[in-house]
Design a protein around this motif. Structure first.
Motif, PDB file in Angstrom:
ATOM      1  N   LEU A  78      16.178  -7.194  -3.268  1.00  0.00           N
ATOM      2  CA  LEU A  78      17.163  -6.431  -4.027  1.00  0.00           C
ATOM      3  C   LEU A  78      18.404  -7.253  -4.353  1.00  0.00           C
ATOM      4  O   LEU A  78      19.197  -6.867  -5.212  1.00  0.00           O
ATOM      5  CB  LEU A  78      17.576  -5.181  -3.251  1.00  0.00           C
ATOM      6  N   GLY A  79      18.575  -8.384  -3.679  1.00  0.00           N
ATOM      7  CA  GLY A  79      19.799  -9.144  -3.852  1.00  0.00           C
ATOM      8  C   GLY A  79      20.949  -8.480  -3.121  1.00  0.00           C
ATOM      9  O   GLY A  79      20.759  -7.612  -2.261  1.00  0.00           O
ATOM     10  N   LYS A  80      22.164  -8.853  -3.484  1.00  0.00           N
ATOM     11  CA  LYS A  80      23.342  -8.301  -2.822  1.00  0.00           C
ATOM     12  C   LYS A  80      23.497  -6.821  -3.158  1.00  0.00           C
ATOM     13  O   LYS A  80      23.467  -6.436  -4.322  1.00  0.00           O
ATOM     14  CB  LYS A  80      24.581  -9.074  -3.267  1.00  0.00           C
ATOM     15  N   VAL A  81      23.639  -5.996  -2.135  1.00  0.00           N
ATOM     16  CA  VAL A  81      23.861  -4.560  -2.297  1.00  0.00           C
ATOM     17  C   VAL A  81      25.257  -4.237  -1.765  1.00  0.00           C
ATOM     18  O   VAL A  81      25.620  -4.641  -0.661  1.00  0.00           O
ATOM     19  CB  VAL A  81      22.785  -3.749  -1.546  1.00  0.00           C
ATOM     20  N   ASP A  82      26.033  -3.492  -2.560  1.00  0.00           N
ATOM     21  CA  ASP A  82      27.414  -3.193  -2.185  1.00  0.00           C
ATOM     22  C   ASP A  82      27.591  -1.804  -1.579  1.00  0.00           C
ATOM     23  O   ASP A  82      28.532  -1.579  -0.816  1.00  0.00           O
ATOM     24  CB  ASP A  82      28.320  -3.303  -3.422  1.00  0.00           C
ATOM     25  N   LEU A  83      26.702  -0.868  -1.928  1.00  0.00           N
ATOM     26  CA  LEU A  83      26.869   0.513  -1.497  1.00  0.00           C
ATOM     27  C   LEU A  83      25.503   1.182  -1.460  1.00  0.00           C
ATOM     28  O   LEU A  83      24.661   0.943  -2.325  1.00  0.00           O
ATOM     29  CB  LEU A  83      27.785   1.257  -2.474  1.00  0.00           C
ATOM     30  N   ILE A  84      25.295   2.035  -0.446  1.00  0.00           N
ATOM     31  CA  ILE A  84      24.045   2.782  -0.304  1.00  0.00           C
ATOM     32  C   ILE A  84      24.376   4.265  -0.234  1.00  0.00           C
ATOM     33  O   ILE A  84      25.288   4.667   0.513  1.00  0.00           O
ATOM     34  CB  ILE A  84      23.285   2.342   0.965  1.00  0.00           C
ATOM     35  N   LEU A  85      23.666   5.071  -1.003  1.00  0.00           N
ATOM     36  CA  LEU A  85      23.806   6.521  -0.973  1.00  0.00           C
ATOM     37  C   LEU A  85      22.496   7.127  -0.499  1.00  0.00           C
ATOM     38  O   LEU A  85      21.426   6.718  -0.953  1.00  0.00           O
ATOM     39  CB  LEU A  85      24.154   7.077  -2.357  1.00  0.00           C
ATOM     40  N   PRO A 144      30.136   6.241   6.959  1.00  0.00           N
ATOM     41  CA  PRO A 144      31.251   7.167   6.725  1.00  0.00           C
ATOM     42  C   PRO A 144      30.738   8.574   6.421  1.00  0.00           C
ATOM     43  O   PRO A 144      29.720   8.754   5.760  1.00  0.00           O
ATOM     44  CB  PRO A 144      31.972   6.560   5.513  1.00  0.00           C
ATOM     45  N   ARG A 145      31.445   9.585   6.932  1.00  0.00           N
ATOM     46  CA  ARG A 145      31.051  10.972   6.710  1.00  0.00           C
ATOM     47  C   ARG A 145      31.439  11.400   5.308  1.00  0.00           C
ATOM     48  O   ARG A 145      32.419  10.934   4.742  1.00  0.00           O
ATOM     49  CB  ARG A 145      31.694  11.872   7.763  1.00  0.00           C
ATOM     50  N   PHE A 146      30.665  12.331   4.741  1.00  0.00           N
ATOM     51  CA  PHE A 146      30.783  12.689   3.331  1.00  0.00           C
ATOM     52  C   PHE A 146      30.253  14.109   3.199  1.00  0.00           C
ATOM     53  O   PHE A 146      29.402  14.531   3.995  1.00  0.00           O
ATOM     54  CB  PHE A 146      29.930  11.695   2.537  1.00  0.00           C
ATOM     55  N   PRO A 168      34.647   4.311  -3.189  1.00  0.00           N
ATOM     56  CA  PRO A 168      34.135   3.359  -2.200  1.00  0.00           C
ATOM     57  C   PRO A 168      34.686   1.957  -2.335  1.00  0.00           C
ATOM     58  O   PRO A 168      34.622   1.177  -1.373  1.00  0.00           O
ATOM     59  CB  PRO A 168      32.624   3.386  -2.451  1.00  0.00           C
ATOM     60  N   PHE A 169      35.214   1.602  -3.501  1.00  0.00           N
ATOM     61  CA  PHE A 169      35.762   0.260  -3.697  1.00  0.00           C
ATOM     62  C   PHE A 169      37.281   0.298  -3.893  1.00  0.00           C
ATOM     63  O   PHE A 169      37.859  -0.623  -4.456  1.00  0.00           O
ATOM     64  CB  PHE A 169      35.064  -0.426  -4.873  1.00  0.00           C
ATOM     65  N   GLY A 170      37.901   1.370  -3.437  1.00  0.00           N
ATOM     66  CA  GLY A 170      39.341   1.485  -3.502  1.00  0.00           C
ATOM     67  C   GLY A 170      39.822   2.181  -4.762  1.00  0.00           C
ATOM     68  O   GLY A 170      39.055   2.432  -5.707  1.00  0.00           O
ATOM     69  N   ALA A 171      41.122   2.483  -4.781  1.00  0.00           N
ATOM     70  CA  ALA A 171      41.706   3.252  -5.881  1.00  0.00           C
ATOM     71  C   ALA A 171      41.592   2.539  -7.219  1.00  0.00           C
ATOM     72  O   ALA A 171      41.543   3.182  -8.271  1.00  0.00           O
ATOM     73  CB  ALA A 171      43.173   3.552  -5.571  1.00  0.00           C
ATOM     74  N   ASN A 172      41.535   1.217  -7.192  1.00  0.00           N
ATOM     75  CA  ASN A 172      41.440   0.450  -8.442  1.00  0.00           C
ATOM     76  C   ASN A 172      40.036  -0.112  -8.678  1.00  0.00           C
ATOM     77  O   ASN A 172      39.857  -0.950  -9.555  1.00  0.00           O
ATOM     78  CB  ASN A 172      42.453  -0.696  -8.418  1.00  0.00           C
ATOM     79  N   GLY A 173      39.074   0.362  -7.893  1.00  0.00           N
ATOM     80  CA  GLY A 173      37.713  -0.164  -8.031  1.00  0.00           C
ATOM     81  C   GLY A 173      36.941   0.363  -9.212  1.00  0.00           C
ATOM     82  O   GLY A 173      35.921  -0.207  -9.605  1.00  0.00           O
ATOM     83  N   GLY A 174      37.396   1.489  -9.776  1.00  0.00           N
ATOM     84  CA  GLY A 174      36.781   1.998 -10.996  1.00  0.00           C
ATOM     85  C   GLY A 174      35.513   2.800 -10.799  1.00  0.00           C
ATOM     86  O   GLY A 174      34.898   3.223 -11.775  1.00  0.00           O
ATOM     87  N   ILE A 175      35.081   3.023  -9.566  1.00  0.00           N
ATOM     88  CA  ILE A 175      33.850   3.777  -9.302  1.00  0.00           C
ATOM     89  C   ILE A 175      34.190   4.939  -8.384  1.00  0.00           C
ATOM     90  O   ILE A 175      34.918   4.772  -7.393  1.00  0.00           O
ATOM     91  CB  ILE A 175      32.776   2.888  -8.647  1.00  0.00           C
TER      92      ILE A 175
END
Length: 285
Positions: free
Chosen positions: A80-87, A132-134, A142-149
């Motif tokens: 998969l290569g680099k993965v930044d986030l898993i849902l 993290p709980r959700f 997930p990437f901060g206030a300026n992360g755009g996602i």
């Protein structure tokens, strides 16, 4: 004499201008910036890899290593290569089996139903900082206030039992898995994806459509455990009204007998574009 000086300066300026034009080539016309794309890859069952316009990689419901429909080259998580986030939408094996290992490989957090996250941490399946709980209705950046996602948890009409093998007894035990979720994934360019998880139809799908206006839905059509194609078509046409739809969660075993053709036929002349991918197939938007 004054007018003669003016004429001499004018002639000198004209000569300098001609010299500059002769030696300096004109600048090329500006090229429009190439728009970044959203890439979605279906890997079988509900497993999806999303690459955002900013290059972030989000994997949803990773069941790969033992999934009979996952292409062989993706049965190794490194592929998969680099993965930044898993849902993870819920606790069933065919949606979260590879989430802990994929998280450990990439140091990527797993956002899952709160009850499932608690169980995995309590049982030592995952460290607390990676789980993290959700919960439903919540919005995370997930990437901060300026992360755009941003990720928003929605309702899903299903169940979420967590089957855990006790290492001391070797026996399976049923543990708390939280309530099932769907996800609205809004990317840096505003493109919105609704991964519906495993779900039956419910009336608030209409509200989800009106509130979030998804550009793309990843919709289960397999029947038996999720919506049959005809009901999925009704949810698409009358409630969600997306521009695009990718059918998921079908064909993995004989019980999941719904097909993309049945879904497309049931949609009739609805304007939604259906992209029936093969496992491993990609679509760009």
């Amino acid at each position: 004499m004054h007018s003669a000086l003016i004429r001499r300066f004018a002639a000198l300026a004209a000569a300098l201008l001609l010299s500059a034009c002769a030696t300096t080539p004109p600048s090329p016309p500006a090229q429009p910036a190439k728009a970044a794309k959203v890439e979605v890859q279906w890997l079988g069952q509900a497993a999806v890899k999303i690459t955002s316009p900013g290059g972030k990689v989000i994997v949803i419901d990773p069941w790969l290593t033992s999934n009979p429909k996952t292409p062989p080259e993706f049965k190794k998580l490194e592929a998969l290569g680099k993965v930044d986030l898993i849902l993870v939408s819920h606790a069933h094996f065919d949606h979260m089996a590879d989430a802990p290992a994929l998280s450990a490989l990439n140091k990527a957090p797993v956002y899952a139903p709160a009850g499932l996250a608690d169980s995995m941490v309590t049982l030592g399946v995952m460290p607390a900082d990676m789980a993290p709980r959700f919960n439903k209705g919540g919005e995370v950046l997930p990437f901060g206030a300026n992360g755009g996602i941003r990720i928003i948890a929605t309702h899903a009409e299903h169940s979420s039992e967590y089957r855990w093998k006790n290492p001391d007894t070797g026996k399976d035990e049923m543990r708390l898995g939280g309530e099932p979720l769907g996800f609205i994934v809004e990317l840096e360019n505003g493109f919105r994806i609704y991964h519906m998880g495993d779900t039956g139809i419910f009336g608030d799908m209409k509200l989800i459509g009106e509130l979030y206006k998804p550009d793309l839905i990843l919709i289960p059509i397999g029947n038996h455990f999720v919506m049959p194609p005809q009901v999925a078509a009704m949810a698409t046409r009358d409630m969600l009204k997306p521009k695009h739809a990718i059918p998921i969660h079908y064909g993995t075993n004989p019980l999941l007998r719904g097909t993309p053709k049945e879904y497309i036929d049931a949609l009739g002349n609805a304007p939604t574009q259906v992209l029936a991918l093969e496992p491993g197939g990609k679509a760009s938007f």
